[in-house]
Design an enzyme around this catalytic site. Structure first.
Site, PDB file in Angstrom:
ATOM      1  N   ARG A 225       0.853  -1.184   0.000  1.00 42.23           N
ATOM      2  CA  ARG A 225       0.000   0.000   0.000  1.00 42.23           C
ATOM      3  C   ARG A 225       0.891   1.237   0.000  1.00 42.23           C
ATOM      4  O   ARG A 225       2.018   1.200   0.533  1.00 42.23           O
ATOM      5  CB  ARG A 225      -0.884   0.029   1.253  1.00 42.23           C
ATOM      6  CG  ARG A 225      -2.027  -0.969   1.244  1.00 42.23           C
ATOM      7  CD  ARG A 225      -3.103  -0.612   0.223  1.00 42.23           C
ATOM      8  NE  ARG A 225      -4.245  -1.503   0.277  1.00 42.23           N
ATOM      9  CZ  ARG A 225      -4.475  -2.486  -0.601  1.00 42.23           C
ATOM     10  NH1 ARG A 225      -3.639  -2.718  -1.593  1.00 42.23           N
ATOM     11  NH2 ARG A 225      -5.566  -3.232  -0.491  1.00 42.23           N
ATOM     12  N   HIS A 273      -1.948   0.829  -9.556  1.00 45.47           N
ATOM     13  CA  HIS A 273      -2.574  -0.158  -8.663  1.00 45.47           C
ATOM     14  C   HIS A 273      -3.241  -1.299  -9.456  1.00 45.47           C
ATOM     15  O   HIS A 273      -4.445  -1.561  -9.322  1.00 45.47           O
ATOM     16  CB  HIS A 273      -3.596   0.525  -7.746  1.00 45.47           C
ATOM     17  CG  HIS A 273      -3.868  -0.253  -6.493  1.00 45.47           C
ATOM     18  ND1 HIS A 273      -4.054   0.342  -5.273  1.00 45.47           N
ATOM     19  CD2 HIS A 273      -3.993  -1.575  -6.267  1.00 45.47           C
ATOM     20  CE1 HIS A 273      -4.292  -0.585  -4.349  1.00 45.47           C
ATOM     21  NE2 HIS A 273      -4.255  -1.762  -4.949  1.00 45.47           N
TER      22      HIS A 273
END
Ligand code: NDP
Ligand code: OXD
Length: 310
Positions: A225, A273
């Site tokens: 993340r 992502h």
């Protein structure tokens, strides 16, 4: 017996695949798209972004199936303690993460970021070709994804190390556990891959102190993340040459602002992502199995430990 209602609240195009799988393989379950009426009495919800007023909207909710592996975007308080949270563990999600990690580590091992930069500058400059056996890869996080990536990298001849919270024994992988073991784990790592969940313990772990423990010229791969990375510390480490390159699939702000220093950095490869996504057909089958188990009073797999946060 009436079919058990499972509410789906996500992308409609992917939802069409979910509906197809439920219709073909689960006549005992009824998948219905989110509406306040459908949600009101339902016990099962499949979502990445549940409604903010979940407890009011779904007072009968028993299980929230998160449409991804990471659960850091969900507020435990908003979900409520009585609701089980199940995260996605899907063979296709694992397979595509392994592909991405191989791509990134191979790019660093074969100096691809430096060659792309040289090509942009019009330079034709060969670098030494090194052996995989001399390029140690360290993986932060030895869970479902970290273990699979470790096995694939070891299969290509890279020496592989992994770091986790609890001790592990994995054939062919050197393992380290806990904060005290982190410096030993980092020593000599040429590519560092972050596959940790984002929790209070792991936030900001990729910082200047960690980079200083890596050998000069190492590479970073962050597929965990954005919150794991102290972005200013990475920019400084790249500019000083302490790190040679970074492959970043996640950033603190997604999408990043246009002038983001890492997104624009010549030795950063950044992707939006996409390292891995839940595959709708295989994910639907995981949920079907879990709902049936819960309905029948059996334990479900992949229930998030809310105290640990993953
Ligand atoms: P798992 O829960 O299976 O594994 C997590 C691993 O991290 C475990 O080995 C765990 O240790 C370790 N860990 C957790 N906290 C600590 C800590 N404080 N110190 C050391 N080790 C720790 O997760 P997954 O492998 O399924 O997924 C990992 C993450 O990957 C997700 O949370 C998500 O953030 C990210 N992800 C990113 C995607 C992308 O497209 N970029 C796609 C999917 C996931 P232990 O085994 O001892 O518990
Ligand atoms: C996930 C993700 O956690 O896509 O599944 O990041």
């Amino acid at each position: 017996m009436d079919p058990v209602t499972v509410v789906y609240k996500s992308d409609a195009r992917r939802g069409a695949v979910w509906h197809g799988v439920f219709a073909a393989e689960a006549p005992d379950l009824a998948l219905v798209d989110w509406s306040p009426e459908a949600a009101a009495g339902a016990r099962y919800l499949v979502a990445w972004t549940p409604p903010g007023d979940l407890a009011r909207a779904m007072p009968a909710l028993s299980v929230l199936f998160n449409l991804g592996a990471g659960v850091d975007h969900l507020s435990s308080a908003a979900i409520g303690e009585a609701v089980s949270l199940v995260r996605m563990v899907d063979p296709e999600l694992t397979r595509s993460m392994v592909e991405y990690v191989l791509l990134a580590v191979l790019a660093q091992h074969r100096d691809l970021p430096a060659y792309v930069e040289a090509q942009r500058d019009g330079r034709w400059e060969a670098r030494p070709v090194r052996r995989a056996a001399d390029h140690t890869v360290g993986i932060l996080g030895l869970g479902v994804l970290g273990k699979a990536a470790a096995a694939a990298l070891a299969g290509l001849g890279f020496p592989v190390r992994g770091w986790s919270a609890s001790p592990k024994a994995i054939d062919g992988i050197e393992t380290f556990a806990g904060r005290a073991a982190l410096p030993c784990f980092l020593h000599g790592v040429r590519s560092l891959v972050c596959l940790l969940p984002l929790t209070d313990d792991t936030r900001g772990i990729l910082d200047a102190a960690l980079f200083a423990a890596l050998p000069e010229g190492a590479g970073l791969v962050n597929v965990g993340r954005g919150g794991h990375l102290v972005e200013a510390d990475l920019a400084a480490a790249l500019d000083s040459g302490r790190l040679a390159s970074a492959v970043l699939d996640v950033l603190a702000a997604e999408p990043p602002p246009a002038a983001h220093p890492l997104f624009a950095h010549p030795r950063v490869i950044a992707t939006p992502h996409v390292a891995s996504t839940t595959h709708p057909a295989t994910a639907a089958r995981q949920v079907i199995e879990a709902v049936r188990r819960h309905r029948d009073g059996l334990p479900m797999a992949n229930v998030v430990d809310r105290t640990r946060g993953y």
